[in-house]
Design an enzyme around this catalytic site. Structure first.
Site, PDB file in Angstrom:
ATOM      1  N   GLU A   1      -3.408 -15.037   2.823  1.00  0.00           N
ATOM      2  CA  GLU A   1      -3.530 -13.828   3.660  1.00  0.00           C
ATOM      3  C   GLU A   1      -4.997 -13.613   4.046  1.00  0.00           C
ATOM      4  O   GLU A   1      -5.331 -13.339   5.202  1.00  0.00           O
ATOM      5  CB  GLU A   1      -2.978 -12.613   2.896  1.00  0.00           C
ATOM      6  CG  GLU A   1      -3.210 -11.303   3.633  1.00  0.00           C
ATOM      7  CD  GLU A   1      -2.384 -10.137   3.124  1.00  0.00           C
ATOM      8  OE1 GLU A   1      -1.550 -10.329   2.219  1.00  0.00           O
ATOM      9  OE2 GLU A   1      -2.574  -9.025   3.636  1.00  0.00           O
TER      10      GLU A   1
ATOM     11  N   THR B   1       0.809  -1.218   0.000  1.00  0.00           N
ATOM     12  CA  THR B   1       0.000   0.000   0.000  1.00  0.00           C
ATOM     13  C   THR B   1       0.847   1.276   0.000  1.00  0.00           C
ATOM     14  O   THR B   1       1.874   1.355   0.676  1.00  0.00           O
ATOM     15  CB  THR B   1      -0.932  -0.009   1.233  1.00  0.00           C
ATOM     16  OG1 THR B   1      -1.619  -1.253   1.251  1.00  0.00           O
ATOM     17  CG2 THR B   1      -1.923   1.132   1.199  1.00  0.00           C
TER      18      THR B   1
HETATM   19  C1  LIG Z   1      -4.037  -1.492  10.381  1.00  0.00           C
HETATM   20  C2  LIG Z   1      -3.688  -1.672   8.942  1.00  0.00           C
HETATM   21  C3  LIG Z   1      -2.669  -2.533   8.591  1.00  0.00           C
HETATM   22  C4  LIG Z   1      -2.306  -2.691   7.258  1.00  0.00           C
HETATM   23  N1  LIG Z   1      -1.236  -3.483   6.927  1.00  0.00           N
HETATM   24  C5  LIG Z   1      -0.780  -3.469   5.662  1.00  0.00           C
HETATM   25  C6  LIG Z   1       0.435  -4.131   5.322  1.00  0.00           C
HETATM   26  O1  LIG Z   1       1.067  -4.786   6.158  1.00  0.00           O
HETATM   27  N2  LIG Z   1       0.894  -4.037   4.054  1.00  0.00           N
HETATM   28  C7  LIG Z   1       0.218  -3.339   3.102  1.00  0.00           C
HETATM   29  O2  LIG Z   1       0.684  -3.284   1.981  1.00  0.00           O
HETATM   30  N3  LIG Z   1      -0.936  -2.706   3.384  1.00  0.00           N
HETATM   31  C8  LIG Z   1      -1.453  -2.748   4.637  1.00  0.00           C
HETATM   32  N4  LIG Z   1      -2.610  -2.085   4.937  1.00  0.00           N
HETATM   33  C9  LIG Z   1      -3.290  -1.358   3.888  1.00  0.00           C
HETATM   34  C10 LIG Z   1      -4.612  -1.961   3.453  1.00  0.00           C
HETATM   35  O3  LIG Z   1      -4.400  -3.166   2.778  1.00  0.00           O
HETATM   36  C11 LIG Z   1      -5.328  -0.896   2.607  1.00  0.00           C
HETATM   37  O4  LIG Z   1      -5.718   0.142   3.492  1.00  0.00           O
HETATM   38  C12 LIG Z   1      -6.510  -1.453   1.875  1.00  0.00           C
HETATM   39  O5  LIG Z   1      -6.095  -2.324   0.854  1.00  0.00           O
HETATM   40  C13 LIG Z   1      -7.372  -0.344   1.243  1.00  0.00           C
HETATM   41  O6  LIG Z   1      -6.601   0.563   0.532  1.00  0.00           O
HETATM   42  P1  LIG Z   1      -6.789   2.131   0.789  1.00  0.00           P
HETATM   43  O7  LIG Z   1      -6.649   2.370   2.242  1.00  0.00           O
HETATM   44  O8  LIG Z   1      -5.899   2.854  -0.130  1.00  0.00           O
HETATM   45  O9  LIG Z   1      -8.305   2.425   0.415  1.00  0.00           O
HETATM   46  P2  LIG Z   1      -8.854   2.792  -1.046  1.00  0.00           P
HETATM   47  O10 LIG Z   1      -8.355   1.823  -2.047  1.00  0.00           O
HETATM   48  O11 LIG Z   1      -8.623   4.231  -1.291  1.00  0.00           O
HETATM   49  O12 LIG Z   1     -10.401   2.551  -0.843  1.00  0.00           O
HETATM   50  C14 LIG Z   1     -11.286   3.495  -0.200  1.00  0.00           C
HETATM   51  C15 LIG Z   1     -12.694   2.891  -0.246  1.00  0.00           C
HETATM   52  O13 LIG Z   1     -13.101   2.757  -1.614  1.00  0.00           O
HETATM   53  C16 LIG Z   1     -13.487   1.423  -1.861  1.00  0.00           C
HETATM   54  N5  LIG Z   1     -13.170   1.079  -3.228  1.00  0.00           N
HETATM   55  C17 LIG Z   1     -11.984   1.192  -3.865  1.00  0.00           C
HETATM   56  N6  LIG Z   1     -12.097   0.773  -5.118  1.00  0.00           N
HETATM   57  C18 LIG Z   1     -13.384   0.377  -5.300  1.00  0.00           C
HETATM   58  C19 LIG Z   1     -14.114  -0.154  -6.380  1.00  0.00           C
HETATM   59  N7  LIG Z   1     -13.545  -0.389  -7.567  1.00  0.00           N
HETATM   60  N8  LIG Z   1     -15.428  -0.431  -6.214  1.00  0.00           N
HETATM   61  C20 LIG Z   1     -16.009  -0.236  -5.006  1.00  0.00           C
HETATM   62  N9  LIG Z   1     -15.371   0.286  -3.941  1.00  0.00           N
HETATM   63  C21 LIG Z   1     -14.076   0.581  -4.090  1.00  0.00           C
HETATM   64  C22 LIG Z   1     -12.685   0.593  -0.873  1.00  0.00           C
HETATM   65  O14 LIG Z   1     -13.266  -0.679  -0.668  1.00  0.00           O
HETATM   66  C23 LIG Z   1     -12.741   1.479   0.367  1.00  0.00           C
HETATM   67  O15 LIG Z   1     -13.961   1.289   1.018  1.00  0.00           O
HETATM   68  C24 LIG Z   1      -3.021  -1.976   6.259  1.00  0.00           C
HETATM   69  C25 LIG Z   1      -4.080  -1.130   6.618  1.00  0.00           C
HETATM   70  C26 LIG Z   1      -4.404  -0.972   7.940  1.00  0.00           C
HETATM   71  C27 LIG Z   1      -5.520  -0.019   8.298  1.00  0.00           C
END
Ligand SMILES: Cc1cc2nc3c(=O)[nH]c(=O)nc-3n(C[C@H](O)[C@H](O)[C@H](O)COP(=O)(O)OP(=O)(O)OC[C@H]3O[C@@H](n4cnc5c(N)ncnc54)[C@H](O)[C@@H]3O)c2cc1C
Length: 381
Positions: free
Chosen positions: A244, A126
């Site tokens: 995962e 991410t």
């Molecule tokens: C505590 C914690 C630990 C984490 N650990 C890791 C880690 O170890 N390594 C790592 O790489 N990442 C990690 N993450 C990141 C996590 O995997 C991402 O936050 C997650 O994949 C969502 O990405 P984003 O936050 O950018 O949200 P976004 O992608 O910006 O999404 C925002 C919202 O839009 C929705 N959305 C996006 N696209 C679509 C679509 N096409 N259709 C419908 N809805 C959509 C999403 O579902 C979400 O509700 C962690 C996150 C947290 C909070």
């Protein structure tokens, strides 16, 4: 009822692991939550006792343990608290990449230390601008002689503060016509020049879990730290994300079971209007509904674990389990807090912590919306 994949040796292992946690984790967990980190010392104790990556091949120091041992470990860690998820991430999410795609040299160099707890791992996909849309990452790794020069930023990385070894998802070919084809996995070590960590992020829950930002400014990563083949990173991720998601579903199911037990105990103890709260029919019905949902989740999950252990393709079903079980656990958390009344909102009651820990399970490892996108795609809609 015990799952079919759990045999006598797994029961024995569970008892031993539980005893270990009762001595080494339960008494300190509250303190770890306050400190915002699980001490490295605990990781090393896990390693000494053989509780880190027991599935790894014997030649690298593991026990060739089957996945049922991983299930037991993840369940017991979750019972201590959801912040233990970073250990499950190391054991069953990150180290499997090294084991499956690493060269012989990489495996010999790193796997024994991953098992002993000397090395803590993380995976960095991410970025501030790209989460769900993994192909949209902008961190680049440009080959320069014997090194890759890495530039970019990652965020929300579990084990981000502790990690000694991080699998960083990079673009080695930013011009690739199909964006996902330009993605590779690089192993970044703790002391890599140009690699720095940001602050430990303050989260709503999982307080003892260290989550951090990572920065790469002309970071010099030896070319031999490429994991697998250049340009294949996206495929490796798609392969490994299934386990995962299964781990997240296992944790959420366990959390729901814990919350149910806490709530059942509480309502049987608490008195209102001259009766135990558990004697009101509305309360009984709510517990009956929770118990039903939990049972449905457990049955589906246990079947899925068996399929996974048989090496079958679980992409669609694991996406179903991940979204449904985590949403179910969120419902159980909300009901459980409500049934605890005001005490449920007090930090000294475990349900308060459980309530704030659970929502992230619907977000990480691919959001629940992403899970539904995968299911819909596989339904050939
Ligand atoms: C505590 C914690 C630990 C984490 N650990 C890791 C880690 O170890 N390594 C790592 O790489 N990442 C990690 N993450 C990141 C996590 O995997 C991402 O936050 C997650 O994949 C969502 O990405 P984003 O936050 O950018 O949200 P976004 O992608 O910006 O999404 C925002 C919202 O839009 C929705 N959305 C996006 N696209 C679509 C679509 N096409 N259709 C419908 N809805 C959509 C999403 O579902 C979400 O509700 C962690 C996150 C947290 C909070």
């Amino acid at each position: 009822m015990t799952a079919r994949y759990i045999r006598e040796e797994h029961h024995i292992f569970r008892d031993a692991f539980r005893k270990f946690l009762e001595k080494e984790a339960y008494p300190y967990f509250h303190e770890w939550e306050k400190q915002g980190i699980i001490p490295r010392e605990f990781w090393r104790k896990m390693g000494e006792q053989g509780f880190l990556c027991p599935w790894v091949d014997e030649q690298y120091g593991g026990f060739n343990a089957d996945f049922a041992y991983s299930v037991v470990i993840n369940e017991e860690l979750e019972k201590v608290g959801s912040s233990m998820i970073g250990i499950g991430l190391h054991n069953d999410i990150v180290v499997p990449y090294l084991s499956e795609y690493g060269t012989e040299e990489q495996k010999r160099k790193w796997l024994p230390k991953c098992i002993s707890g000397e090395i803590i791992t993380a995976i960095a996909m991410t970025e501030p601008g790209a989460g769900s849309d993994l192909a949209g990452i902008t961190t680049t790794a440009v080959r320069d002689g014997e090194h890759y020069i890495v530039n970019g930023q990652k965020t929300f990385i579990t084990n981000g503060i502790h990690a000694d070894l991080i699998i960083v998802v990079c673009k080695t070919d930013p011009k690739a016509v199909q964006a996902h084809k330009g993605i590779s996995l690089l192993i970044v070590e703790r002391d890599t020049p140009g690699f720095t960590r940001g602050r430990k992020l303050e989260k709503v829950g999982l307080h003892a879990q260290d989550t951090a930002e990572l920065f790469f400014t002309d970071a010099k990563v030896p070319a031999e730290n490429l994991l697998g083949e250049e340009g294949k990173g996206f495929y490796y991720l798609m392969e490994k994300l299934q386990q995962e998601r299964l781990i997240v579903a296992i944790a959420a199911q366990t959390a729901a079971e814990v919350m149910f037990r806490l709530t059942k105990d509480y309502v049987k103890e608490r008195t209102a209007f001259g009766k135990k709260v558990s004697q009101f029919q509305t309360v009984q019905f709510r517990l009956a509904e929770m118990a039903t949902e939990i049972e449905l989740g457990r049955t589906f999950l246990d079947d899925l674990i068996e399929l996974h252990m048989k090496g079958e393709n679980i992409v669609t079903k694991v996406s179903m389990a991940k979204w449904w079980i985590t949403e179910m656990a969120k419902r159980v958390a909300a009901e459980s807090m409500q049934l605890h009344g005001g005490y449920g909102y007090m930090e000294e009651y475990e349900i308060a912590r459980r309530y704030r820990d659970i929502p992230v399970s619907a977000i990480y490892a691919g959001t629940n919306e992403v899970m539904k996108m995968i299911i819909a795609k596989n339904l050939e809609l």
